[in-house]
Design an enzyme around this catalytic site. Structure first.
Site, PDB file in Angstrom:
ATOM      1  N   GLY A   1       0.991   8.973   4.732  1.00  0.00           N
ATOM      2  CA  GLY A   1       2.085   9.191   5.334  1.00  0.00           C
ATOM      3  C   GLY A   1       3.157  10.232   5.305  1.00  0.00           C
TER       4      GLY A   1
ATOM      5  NE  ARG B   1      -3.843   7.089  11.075  1.00  0.00           N
ATOM      6  CZ  ARG B   1      -2.773   6.515  10.490  1.00  0.00           C
ATOM      7  NH1 ARG B   1      -2.269   5.550  12.112  1.00  0.00           N
ATOM      8  NH2 ARG B   1      -2.157   5.960   9.764  1.00  0.00           N
TER       9      ARG B   1
ATOM     10  N   GLY C   1       0.264   3.025   2.734  1.00  0.00           N
ATOM     11  CA  GLY C   1       0.039   1.536   2.769  1.00  0.00           C
ATOM     12  C   GLY C   1      -1.178   0.942   2.072  1.00  0.00           C
TER      13      GLY C   1
ATOM     14  CE  LYS D   1      12.250  -0.191   3.620  1.00  0.00           C
ATOM     15  NZ  LYS D   1      11.406  -0.913   3.839  1.00  0.00           N
TER      16      LYS D   1
END
Ligand code: AMP
Length: 395
Positions: free
Chosen positions: A352, A37, A375, A199
């Site tokens: 992710g 990052r 996200g 999920k």
């Protein structure tokens, strides 16, 4: 779409506030485990330094809950950043306040001040406007290069832009929007979306949007079992989101009504425990016996998905197809990573765990775009914009 870009600003000698995503993983001893990052922000940082800006940088790190936490100080980040850029990076003692104001005012051209972790102040997550105004003090222009934070309407992402004359996207944000925009606005067909992970709930808005855009949706990972249960199957101890069963069923019905194919695994690697020692076998039908969990897609599913991926022109992938961290449940994810890499399609990995998977498979250099925001990329695909992008305008 970002309305202003870095190159639209006349930056020479200006006081710039740069929001980056330096939310890096830290070891127990506060060593940075992976500085991807930090490196991702370097093109923008170097450009701003070449333009002789007086540069204030800010980021969040972890979840300090609105108060100072020495374990989540940006000190290790300031040190690592100093290895990559030529002026030494000065770390401010706080996010706002008198001392910080003095340091900001004293900045000379091509000097860099890194504010402390934004989330040490509760005003950040609350998008508190007086906090945002203080962040914007002594600043001419705002630049956002924190794609991973653009889905959050926080003070350093949204509120601050109210108090700055011009706000623009950095190079990383611009690149993310360019690639994700291709999948959202003008996908070359066939457009294949691959969705996995733990999920369903995280991915429902994306699936809803994909029903209007994609040709084929390939499902894997634990989320497949919520769909299977919704269809009346006995899935043993597989991970299921009971409260999302009705929604899963309605998504399947919508897909059918719209002629979009949602593919579910045809066979499953099952076991009684999520470790390498437990005995695993492949089964191709339900019911699973009571103690068994579905932990990876089986060989038949891999082959079927490979065939669909090979014909794609656009691919979006988010979420592993099995528990890829454990060797004996990783084959499905590794094979799908290889298939995506081998395809001539425009391939986008949505952040992710799928990013970790393409690196583990050793194929990261064959992917068109690996998003830095999990996200954020999912939300961009679902809503076709993000709060942090909407804020990048001229006042
Ligand atoms: P997500 O953050 O939703 O993308 O989920 C990623 C996690 O899902 C990874 O840690 C995987 O190990 C996990 N996962 C993938 N497939 C399964 C599965 N069949 N059962 C349980 N966990 C899974």
């Amino acid at each position: 779409m970002a309305k202003l870009r870095l190159k639209d600003l006349d930056l020479q000698g200006k006081r710039v506030f740069l929001r980056v995503d330096f939310n890096v993983p830290l070891e127990e001893e506060l060593e940075i485990r992976d500085d991807t990052r930090i490196k991702a922000a370097l093109p923008t940082l170097n450009y701003l330094l070449e333009q002789k800006t007086k540069l204030t940088i800010s980021s969040h790190l972890g979840r300090p809950g609105g108060q100072y936490d020495p374990k989540l100080s940006l000190k290790p980040v300031a040190e690592r950043l100093s290895d990559y850029i030529s002026p030494e990076v000065l770390l401010a003692p706080d996010v706002i306040g008198d001392q910080v104001t003095k340091l900001k005012k004293a900045l000379k051209e091509s000097q860099v001040l890194l504010l402390e972790n934004l989330r040490f102040n509760p005003g950040e997550k609350a998008n508190d406007l007086s906090f945002a105004q203080e962040l914007a003090q002594d600043i001419d222009y705002y630049v956002n290069d924190a794609f991973g934070a653009c889905h959050r309407a926080h003070a350093s992402v949204v509120g601050i832009t109210e108090y700055v004359e011009k706000s623009a996207a950095g190079f990383l944000v611009e690149k993310e929007v360019e690639y994700l925009g291709k999948a959202v606005h003008s996908p070359q067909k066939p457009y294949v979306a691959i969705l996995g992970g733990a999920k369903v709930s995280d991915k429902i808005p994306v699936i809803e949007n994909l029903l209007n855009k994609a040709d084929d949706i390939l499902i894997g990972g634990a989320m497949a079992y919520t769909f299977f249960k919704a269809m009346g199957n006995e899935v043993g101890r597989s991970r299921v989101e009971e409260d999302k069963i009705a929604l899963a069923l309605s998504l399947l019905e919508k897909a059918q009504a719209q002629g979009i194919k949602i593919y579910l695994p045809e066979d499953h690697v099952v076991s009684t425990a999520i470790d390498n020692e437990a005995e695993a076998k492949t089964v191709d039908s339900f019911p699973f016996s009571a103690g068994l969990m579905g932990l990876d897609i089986g060989a038949k599913t891999i082959q079927k998905y490979q065939e669909i991926i090979a014909k794609a022109q656009t691919i979006f992938w988010n979420g592993p197809l099995g528990v890829f961290e454990i060797e004996q449940f990783s084959l499905g994810t590794m094979k799908i990573a290889a298939a995506v890499a081998a395809s001539p399609a425009l391939s986008i990995i949505g952040g992710g765990d799928s990013v970790a998977a393409v690196y583990k498979a050793g194929v990261s250099d064959k992917i068109s775009h690996i998003s830095t925001g999990g996200g954020a990329s999912l939300e961009y695909l679902a809503k076709e914009t993000l709060p942090g992008l909407e804020a990048l305008t001229e006042k």
